[in-house]
Design an enzyme around this catalytic site. Structure first.
Site, PDB file in Angstrom:
ATOM      1  N   ASP A  33       0.774  -1.247  -0.002  1.00 44.51           N
ATOM      2  CA  ASP A  33       0.014   0.366  -0.002  1.00 44.51           C
ATOM      3  C   ASP A  33       0.930   1.326  -0.122  1.00 44.51           C
ATOM      4  OD1 ASP A  33      -2.345   1.350   0.135  1.00 44.51           O
ATOM      5  OD2 ASP A  33      -2.798   1.220   2.033  1.00 44.51           O
ATOM      6  N   GLY A  34       0.584   2.387  -0.682  1.00 41.91           N
ATOM      7  CA  GLY A  34       1.018   3.557  -0.660  1.00 41.91           C
ATOM      8  C   GLY A  34       1.845   4.050  -1.767  1.00 41.91           C
ATOM      9  N   ARG A  36       0.700   5.252  -4.648  1.00 48.03           N
ATOM     10  CA  ARG A  36       0.080   6.652  -5.058  1.00 48.03           C
ATOM     11  C   ARG A  36       0.488   7.588  -4.197  1.00 48.03           C
ATOM     12  NH1 ARG A  36      -6.101   5.686  -6.859  1.00 48.03           N
ATOM     13  NH2 ARG A  36      -6.153   4.759  -4.793  1.00 48.03           N
ATOM     14  N   HIS A  50       3.935   3.439  -8.911  1.00 48.39           N
ATOM     15  CA  HIS A  50       3.695   2.014  -9.218  1.00 48.39           C
ATOM     16  C   HIS A  50       5.208   1.394  -9.489  1.00 48.39           C
ATOM     17  CE1 HIS A  50      -0.390   1.934  -8.286  1.00 48.39           C
ATOM     18  NE2 HIS A  50      -0.769   2.751  -9.338  1.00 48.39           N
ATOM     19  N   ASN A  81      -9.698  -2.364  -7.075  1.00 49.57           N
ATOM     20  CA  ASN A  81      -8.943  -1.583  -7.834  1.00 49.57           C
ATOM     21  C   ASN A  81      -9.602  -1.396  -9.618  1.00 49.57           C
ATOM     22  OD1 ASN A  81      -5.939  -2.835  -6.343  1.00 49.57           O
ATOM     23  ND2 ASN A  81      -7.136  -1.245  -5.707  1.00 49.57           N
TER      24      ASN A  81
END
Length: 309
Positions: A33-34, A36, A50, A81
């Site tokens: 996670d994280g 973006r 990404h 997503n």
């Protein structure tokens, strides 16, 4: 100078953590996670986040191989997503296709005998990505030293619902009776991929939730969970080692608790007929203070201990 000092301190901390670790969990699952948020804080596009996250993924695979993890599952793209913008999805699918083919051809993957599997509703993915999945799975199909599961179009609730519907159909057709349904009945209908239960879940990015990830394999096994604040692209080896240490601490606590329960049985009922309890005490005696064994040493040594399950 400050940067060099920081690097030296990090390396010293890593060495300290490595010395504190006695073993490794068999199966580690990671919620990456994280990406973006990392990109946003660095004034970049989501696509850049990404790609930076993909570099961390490669590093984690190396760390797992170094300490003896046998299976790694990465939560790469959830069913939720699909709600993201078309541009972000397209870039992510393109990056996944690129990395899957790159991994499948990488020398270190073949040297370490890494088997790549995809789990999830992969039929929902673009054809080019599905072709890359087939390519990676075929190229590594004969390996078994480390299994890498890529969770794509994955949702834990959807997985369990699919399995339940499949079982219901067999009951409806008379091929199965409700009395015949057990854990193995469900497991046979889960997504093909994970070979074993999850021992440790790691989530980066600061959120403290497991987000519908591998509920059967992780929650059913009461997996240890490690939450940390670094975004996935900033996740470092020291964070990974701290997660492993958390798992080990939990395992030691579980063994100590089990030994104390067995010890209580021996004290309450007597050792002669409690072979399993005596075996558990013997197996986990190193986790109990010496004083706790006073008064039961002779009982637990009366007969040769049997093997505990």
């Amino acid at each position: 100078m400050a940067s060099r000092t920081h690097s030296l301190l990090n390396r010293a901390y890593e060495r300290l953590l490595e010395r504190e670790i006695d073993g490794a969990p068999t199966h580690v699952a990671v919620i990456q996670d994280g990406n973006r948020r990392y990109a946003n804080e660095h004034g970049q596009d989501a696509a850049d986040g990404h790609r930076a996250g993909a570099e961390t993924t490669e590093a984690v695979l190396d760390w797992c191989a170094q300490i003896g993890v046998e299976e790694l599952t990465l939560y790469t793209f959830s069913t939720e997503n699909f709600d993201r913008s078309a541009d972000e999805r397209d870039h992510l699918f393109s990056l996944l296709e690129e990395k899957l083919r790159e991994f499948a051809d990488a020398e270190r993957v073949h040297e370490r005998e890494v088997r790549i599997r995809a789990i999830g509703e992969t039929d929902r993915l673009p054809d080019d990505l599905r072709d890359a999945i087939d390519y990676a799975e075929t190229k590594t199909a004969d390996y078994d030293a480390l299994q890498l599961n890529i969770a794509l179009a994955y949702g834990g609730r959807a997985e369990l619902l699919s399995a339940a519907r499949d079982v219901a159909r067999t009951v409806e057709t008379g091929d199965t009776t409700p009395a015949d349904i057990d854990a193995e009945t469900i497991e046979r209908r889960l997504y093909a991929g994970p070979a074993r239960d999850v021992d440790l879940i790691i989530r980066t990015g600061g959120d403290e939730r497991t987000s519908n990830f591998l509920p059967w394999h992780a929650n059913g096994n009461e997996a240890a969970v490690f939450f940390c604040t670094p975004y996935w692209p900033a996740f470092a080896k020291k964070d990974f080692l701290r997660a492993i240490r958390t798992y080990e601490s939990r395992e030691q606590s579980w063994r100590r608790t089990r030994a104390r329960r067995a010890l209580a049985l021996v004290r309450a009922v007597g050792g002669a007929e409690l072979d399993e309890a005596r075996a558990i005490v013997e197996r986990f005696r190193e986790y109990l203070p010496r004083g706790e064994l006073d008064g039961v040493e002779s009982n637990t040594n009366e007969t040769e201990p049997t093997t505990a399950d």
